[in-house]
Design a protein around this motif. Sequence first.
Motif, PDB file in Angstrom:
ATOM      1  N   ALA A  24      80.531  74.575  17.204  1.00  0.00           N
ATOM      2  CA  ALA A  24      80.494  74.772  18.661  1.00  0.00           C
ATOM      3  C   ALA A  24      79.062  74.655  19.170  1.00  0.00           C
ATOM      4  O   ALA A  24      78.807  74.027  20.208  1.00  0.00           O
ATOM      5  CB  ALA A  24      81.098  76.115  19.038  1.00  0.00           C
ATOM      6  N   ALA A  25      78.109  75.225  18.435  1.00  0.00           N
ATOM      7  CA  ALA A  25      76.696  75.132  18.830  1.00  0.00           C
ATOM      8  C   ALA A  25      76.205  73.684  18.763  1.00  0.00           C
ATOM      9  O   ALA A  25      75.473  73.231  19.649  1.00  0.00           O
ATOM     10  CB  ALA A  25      75.842  76.018  17.929  1.00  0.00           C
ATOM     11  N   GLU A  26      76.625  72.944  17.737  1.00  0.00           N
ATOM     12  CA  GLU A  26      76.245  71.532  17.623  1.00  0.00           C
ATOM     13  C   GLU A  26      76.814  70.722  18.787  1.00  0.00           C
ATOM     14  O   GLU A  26      76.136  69.872  19.364  1.00  0.00           O
ATOM     15  CB  GLU A  26      76.747  70.958  16.301  1.00  0.00           C
ATOM     16  CG  GLU A  26      76.395  69.508  16.084  1.00  0.00           C
ATOM     17  CD  GLU A  26      76.904  68.973  14.758  1.00  0.00           C
ATOM     18  OE1 GLU A  26      77.165  67.762  14.705  1.00  0.00           O
ATOM     19  OE2 GLU A  26      77.050  69.746  13.791  1.00  0.00           O
ATOM     20  N   ASN A  27      78.065  71.011  19.151  1.00  0.00           N
ATOM     21  CA  ASN A  27      78.687  70.298  20.274  1.00  0.00           C
ATOM     22  C   ASN A  27      77.941  70.589  21.576  1.00  0.00           C
ATOM     23  O   ASN A  27      77.690  69.668  22.364  1.00  0.00           O
ATOM     24  CB  ASN A  27      80.160  70.695  20.408  1.00  0.00           C
ATOM     25  CG  ASN A  27      81.024  70.092  19.324  1.00  0.00           C
ATOM     26  OD1 ASN A  27      80.669  69.102  18.695  1.00  0.00           O
ATOM     27  ND2 ASN A  27      82.173  70.696  19.098  1.00  0.00           N
ATOM     28  N   ILE A  28      77.589  71.845  21.811  1.00  0.00           N
ATOM     29  CA  ILE A  28      76.853  72.199  23.032  1.00  0.00           C
ATOM     30  C   ILE A  28      75.479  71.533  23.038  1.00  0.00           C
ATOM     31  O   ILE A  28      75.036  71.007  24.061  1.00  0.00           O
ATOM     32  CB  ILE A  28      76.733  73.730  23.177  1.00  0.00           C
ATOM     33  CG1 ILE A  28      78.112  74.331  23.479  1.00  0.00           C
ATOM     34  CG2 ILE A  28      75.745  74.104  24.272  1.00  0.00           C
ATOM     35  CD1 ILE A  28      78.148  75.848  23.416  1.00  0.00           C
ATOM     36  N   ALA A  29      74.814  71.548  21.891  1.00  0.00           N
ATOM     37  CA  ALA A  29      73.474  70.957  21.810  1.00  0.00           C
ATOM     38  C   ALA A  29      73.499  69.454  22.089  1.00  0.00           C
ATOM     39  O   ALA A  29      72.518  68.899  22.596  1.00  0.00           O
ATOM     40  CB  ALA A  29      72.872  71.224  20.432  1.00  0.00           C
ATOM     41  N   ASN A  30      74.603  68.796  21.779  1.00  0.00           N
ATOM     42  CA  ASN A  30      74.700  67.346  21.961  1.00  0.00           C
ATOM     43  C   ASN A  30      75.536  66.950  23.166  1.00  0.00           C
ATOM     44  O   ASN A  30      75.996  65.803  23.256  1.00  0.00           O
ATOM     45  CB  ASN A  30      75.281  66.708  20.698  1.00  0.00           C
ATOM     46  CG  ASN A  30      74.292  66.717  19.567  1.00  0.00           C
ATOM     47  OD1 ASN A  30      73.256  66.080  19.644  1.00  0.00           O
ATOM     48  ND2 ASN A  30      74.602  67.460  18.516  1.00  0.00           N
ATOM     49  N   ALA A  31      75.727  67.856  24.099  1.00  0.00           N
ATOM     50  CA  ALA A  31      76.588  67.594  25.262  1.00  0.00           C
ATOM     51  C   ALA A  31      76.078  66.442  26.128  1.00  0.00           C
ATOM     52  O   ALA A  31      76.850  65.826  26.852  1.00  0.00           O
ATOM     53  CB  ALA A  31      76.728  68.854  26.103  1.00  0.00           C
ATOM     54  N   ASN A  32      74.794  66.126  26.049  1.00  0.00           N
ATOM     55  CA  ASN A  32      74.225  65.034  26.851  1.00  0.00           C
ATOM     56  C   ASN A  32      73.616  63.924  26.000  1.00  0.00           C
ATOM     57  O   ASN A  32      72.844  63.111  26.505  1.00  0.00           O
ATOM     58  CB  ASN A  32      73.165  65.587  27.812  1.00  0.00           C
ATOM     59  CG  ASN A  32      73.784  66.473  28.867  1.00  0.00           C
ATOM     60  OD1 ASN A  32      74.808  66.135  29.448  1.00  0.00           O
ATOM     61  ND2 ASN A  32      73.175  67.626  29.103  1.00  0.00           N
ATOM     62  N   THR A  33      73.969  63.881  24.722  1.00  0.00           N
ATOM     63  CA  THR A  33      73.419  62.866  23.820  1.00  0.00           C
ATOM     64  C   THR A  33      74.171  61.552  24.001  1.00  0.00           C
ATOM     65  O   THR A  33      75.347  61.443  23.668  1.00  0.00           O
ATOM     66  CB  THR A  33      73.518  63.334  22.353  1.00  0.00           C
ATOM     67  OG1 THR A  33      72.825  64.584  22.229  1.00  0.00           O
ATOM     68  CG2 THR A  33      72.916  62.323  21.406  1.00  0.00           C
ATOM     69  N   GLY A 108      76.290  49.033  34.518  1.00  0.00           N
ATOM     70  CA  GLY A 108      75.517  50.177  34.993  1.00  0.00           C
ATOM     71  C   GLY A 108      76.103  51.533  34.624  1.00  0.00           C
ATOM     72  O   GLY A 108      75.627  52.560  35.085  1.00  0.00           O
ATOM     73  N   TYR A 109      77.122  51.559  33.752  1.00  0.00           N
ATOM     74  CA  TYR A 109      77.741  52.828  33.348  1.00  0.00           C
ATOM     75  C   TYR A 109      77.187  53.309  32.010  1.00  0.00           C
ATOM     76  O   TYR A 109      76.936  52.515  31.102  1.00  0.00           O
ATOM     77  CB  TYR A 109      79.256  52.674  33.232  1.00  0.00           C
ATOM     78  CG  TYR A 109      79.942  52.592  34.576  1.00  0.00           C
ATOM     79  CD1 TYR A 109      80.316  53.742  35.246  1.00  0.00           C
ATOM     80  CD2 TYR A 109      80.196  51.357  35.167  1.00  0.00           C
ATOM     81  CE1 TYR A 109      80.941  53.675  36.481  1.00  0.00           C
ATOM     82  CE2 TYR A 109      80.817  51.264  36.403  1.00  0.00           C
ATOM     83  CZ  TYR A 109      81.186  52.436  37.052  1.00  0.00           C
ATOM     84  OH  TYR A 109      81.794  52.369  38.269  1.00  0.00           O
ATOM     85  N   VAL A 110      77.012  54.632  31.920  1.00  0.00           N
ATOM     86  CA  VAL A 110      76.547  55.264  30.684  1.00  0.00           C
ATOM     87  C   VAL A 110      77.692  56.104  30.142  1.00  0.00           C
ATOM     88  O   VAL A 110      78.340  56.847  30.881  1.00  0.00           O
ATOM     89  CB  VAL A 110      75.320  56.165  30.949  1.00  0.00           C
ATOM     90  CG1 VAL A 110      74.872  56.855  29.672  1.00  0.00           C
ATOM     91  CG2 VAL A 110      74.194  55.352  31.544  1.00  0.00           C
ATOM     92  N   GLU A 111      77.932  55.991  28.842  1.00  0.00           N
ATOM     93  CA  GLU A 111      78.939  56.837  28.206  1.00  0.00           C
ATOM     94  C   GLU A 111      78.290  58.146  27.793  1.00  0.00           C
ATOM     95  O   GLU A 111      77.304  58.157  27.055  1.00  0.00           O
ATOM     96  CB  GLU A 111      79.519  56.140  26.972  1.00  0.00           C
ATOM     97  CG  GLU A 111      80.652  55.227  27.253  1.00  0.00           C
ATOM     98  CD  GLU A 111      81.397  54.833  25.982  1.00  0.00           C
ATOM     99  OE1 GLU A 111      80.880  55.036  24.869  1.00  0.00           O
ATOM    100  OE2 GLU A 111      82.509  54.312  26.125  1.00  0.00           O
ATOM    101  N   TYR A 112      78.883  59.249  28.260  1.00  0.00           N
ATOM    102  CA  TYR A 112      78.425  60.583  27.877  1.00  0.00           C
ATOM    103  C   TYR A 112      79.445  61.196  26.926  1.00  0.00           C
ATOM    104  O   TYR A 112      80.622  60.839  26.955  1.00  0.00           O
ATOM    105  CB  TYR A 112      78.238  61.467  29.115  1.00  0.00           C
ATOM    106  CG  TYR A 112      76.912  61.246  29.798  1.00  0.00           C
ATOM    107  CD1 TYR A 112      75.773  61.916  29.374  1.00  0.00           C
ATOM    108  CD2 TYR A 112      76.798  60.345  30.847  1.00  0.00           C
ATOM    109  CE1 TYR A 112      74.549  61.704  29.984  1.00  0.00           C
ATOM    110  CE2 TYR A 112      75.580  60.121  31.474  1.00  0.00           C
ATOM    111  CZ  TYR A 112      74.463  60.809  31.033  1.00  0.00           C
ATOM    112  OH  TYR A 112      73.253  60.599  31.630  1.00  0.00           O
ATOM    113  N   PRO A 113      79.022  62.126  26.090  1.00  0.00           N
ATOM    114  CA  PRO A 113      79.933  62.735  25.117  1.00  0.00           C
ATOM    115  C   PRO A 113      81.152  63.385  25.781  1.00  0.00           C
ATOM    116  O   PRO A 113      81.101  63.809  26.928  1.00  0.00           O
ATOM    117  CB  PRO A 113      79.062  63.790  24.430  1.00  0.00           C
ATOM    118  CG  PRO A 113      77.674  63.297  24.603  1.00  0.00           C
ATOM    119  CD  PRO A 113      77.652  62.622  25.943  1.00  0.00           C
ATOM    120  N   ASN A 114      82.225  63.469  24.998  1.00  0.00           N
ATOM    121  CA  ASN A 114      83.451  64.097  25.455  1.00  0.00           C
ATOM    122  C   ASN A 114      83.422  65.615  25.209  1.00  0.00           C
ATOM    123  O   ASN A 114      84.419  66.214  24.844  1.00  0.00           O
ATOM    124  CB  ASN A 114      84.666  63.461  24.772  1.00  0.00           C
ATOM    125  CG  ASN A 114      84.573  63.495  23.262  1.00  0.00           C
ATOM    126  OD1 ASN A 114      83.586  63.931  22.685  1.00  0.00           O
ATOM    127  ND2 ASN A 114      85.610  63.017  22.609  1.00  0.00           N
TER     128      ASN A 114
END
Length: 153
Positions: A24-33, A108-114
Amino acid sequence: MSFLGAFDISASGLSAERVRLDIAAENIANANTTRTEAGGAYQRKLVSFESYGTDSFRDALKRASGKRSGITNKEAQGVGVRVSAITTDDREMKRVYEPDNPDADEDGYVEYPNVDVLKETVDSMSATRSYEANVTALNAMKTMAQKAMEIGR
């Protein structure tokens, strides 16, 4: 199950919940990767648990009453829970229009994590509560063992 087997069950729960909290911490840390070594945006990870070493209630009852069930006490030891798999969430990525972003595609679209930070926060709170419950169970078993030793004095 022996008295000390209860310690193993709680210890396995502690280990499994720690992994859940780490993910869960890894997912939160990478929420904008938006860029990973594997290419593309970070994908949310999921943790799956499984129980091990358990037998049916009927077998446990037979063993406790002294009837043979084919499962010896030695075989029934080592029960608990473990992480069976850490998988990636295959849900669609979030697409945001940011044409100035270096990770933008030709449109012009960026894919952000799910990753949904709120969902991850709730999951980490749940893992924390489960961890605390296992610690409480361990402390209760420790207290019972101490009281049992005091009876023998």
